[in-house]
Design an enzyme around this catalytic site. Structure first.
Site, PDB file in Angstrom:
ATOM      1  N   CYS A  80       0.847  -1.205   0.000  1.00 24.52           N
ATOM      2  CA  CYS A  80       0.000   0.000   0.000  1.00 24.52           C
ATOM      3  C   CYS A  80       0.877   1.248   0.000  1.00 24.52           C
ATOM      4  CB  CYS A  80      -0.895   0.005   1.233  1.00 24.52           C
ATOM      5  SG  CYS A  80      -2.258  -1.176   1.096  1.00 24.52           S
ATOM      6  N   CYS A 162      -3.489   0.203  -3.397  1.00 23.95           N
ATOM      7  CA  CYS A 162      -4.188   0.549  -2.149  1.00 23.95           C
ATOM      8  C   CYS A 162      -3.495   1.718  -1.443  1.00 23.95           C
ATOM      9  CB  CYS A 162      -4.271  -0.647  -1.204  1.00 23.95           C
ATOM     10  SG  CYS A 162      -2.689  -1.391  -0.814  1.00 23.95           S
TER      11      CYS A 162
END
Ligand SMILES: Nc1nc2c(c(=O)[nH]1)N1CN2[C@@H]2O[C@H](COP(=O)(O)OP(=O)(O)OC[C@H]3O[C@@H]1[C@H](O)[C@@H]3O)[C@@H](O)[C@H]2O
EC number: 3.2.2.-
Length: 261
Positions: A80, A162
């Site tokens: 992420c 993400c």
């Protein structure tokens, strides 16, 4: 027949010789040297699944489904907050991710790495990977093996992103953002709002180049609107400082670089 072959050759681009050997070698380099955490990946199986997507098929009618077995086989997750998209700024994006090694462009993932800068296609008359000429992508041949591959892997790359994601855009081109680009037509629309909460755009300008677009330009306003409508926050920076440093390595004497040093 000869007319057909001549026509074929006139509207085609040079396929990369020995594509299979290059793809296999790159896969081994990536999984055994660069990313040993992926050492269990079966590179021969990846190569066969890659070539099975297009060999013996019409080179102008490849489908997303043709590449699905490859997408299912190679599952790699990017951490992420570490995804970097780019559009019309490939060289600088990779120079930056080559230094800021935490960041991942698509080519810093296995599928992007094995295919970068290659051209490949098949031929209904043989089971060989074309080593000769592949058709150009145009209005008469819109779904080539190479173009469909980048659309498919770009979609997957965006879907698996993400946190905060980044995109490097080119402010020295006509428009920094284009809905016709892969970033503008595939990636931005495949970011999942429940996974991605923020998109940062960096509009970079060539050192000493013309500033044709910027964060205040209409194309970035359009990008902001698309992103906000997808419930993702949007921020933009012109000439993001760390990336500017990378540009200045080649232009240390330029006035816009002296203030940085
Ligand atoms: N070698 C690579 N090629 C591509 C990648 C990529 O990651 N690597 N692509 C696309 N792509 C192909 O290269 C050009 C870039 O056009 P260009 O106009 O420079 O930029 P795009 O937004 O179309 O495509 C760049 C965007 O899509 C992925 C990569 O993750 C970037 O975020 C276009 O024809 C695409 O089909």
């Amino acid at each position: 027949i000869w007319v057909g072959v001549l026509t074929w050759r006139q509207s085609s681009m040079g396929a990369t010789d020995h594509v299979s050997a290059i793809v296999l070698g790159r896969c081994l380099t990536y999984t055994r040297n660069m990313h040993p955490e992926l050492r269990n990946q079966d590179c021969k199986k990846i190569l066969n699944t890659f070539t099975s997507a297009f060999v013996s098929k019409d080179p102008c009618n490849i489908t997303k489904e043709d590449y699905q077995p490859l997408i299912d086989l190679v599952t790699q997750t990017v951490p992420c907050n570490k995804t970097l998209f780019w559009s019309r700024s490939k060289e600088l994006a990779h120079q930056y991710s080559g230094i800021q090694k935490e960041m991942f462009t698509l080519e810093d993932t296995l599928l992007g790495y094995i295919a970068d800068n290659l051209v490949w296609c098949g031929d209904p008359r043989t089971s060989e990977v074309k080593e000769e000429f592949c058709p150009y992508r145009n209005e008469n041949c819109s779904s080539t093996a190479t173009s469909v591959f980048w659309t498919v892997v770009s979609q997957k790359f965006a879907e698996s992103a993400c946190g905060t994601v980044y995109v490097m855009l080119n402010g020295s081109g006509t428009t920094a953002f284009s809905k016709a680009s892969t970033f503008g037509s595939v990636e931005v629309f495949n970011l999942h709002p429940d996974r991605v909460h923020t998109l940062h755009a960096w509009v970079m300008h060539d050192i000493g180049g013309v500033e044709r677009d910027s964060c205040l330009g209409s194309s970035i306003k359009e990008l902001k609107s698309i992103v906000n409508q997808r419930n993702i926050s949007f921020f933009c920076q012109d000439d993001y400082r760390p990336a500017r440093f990378v540009q200045c390595v080649r232009h240390p004497e330029h006035p816009s670089c002296s203030v940085l040093m």
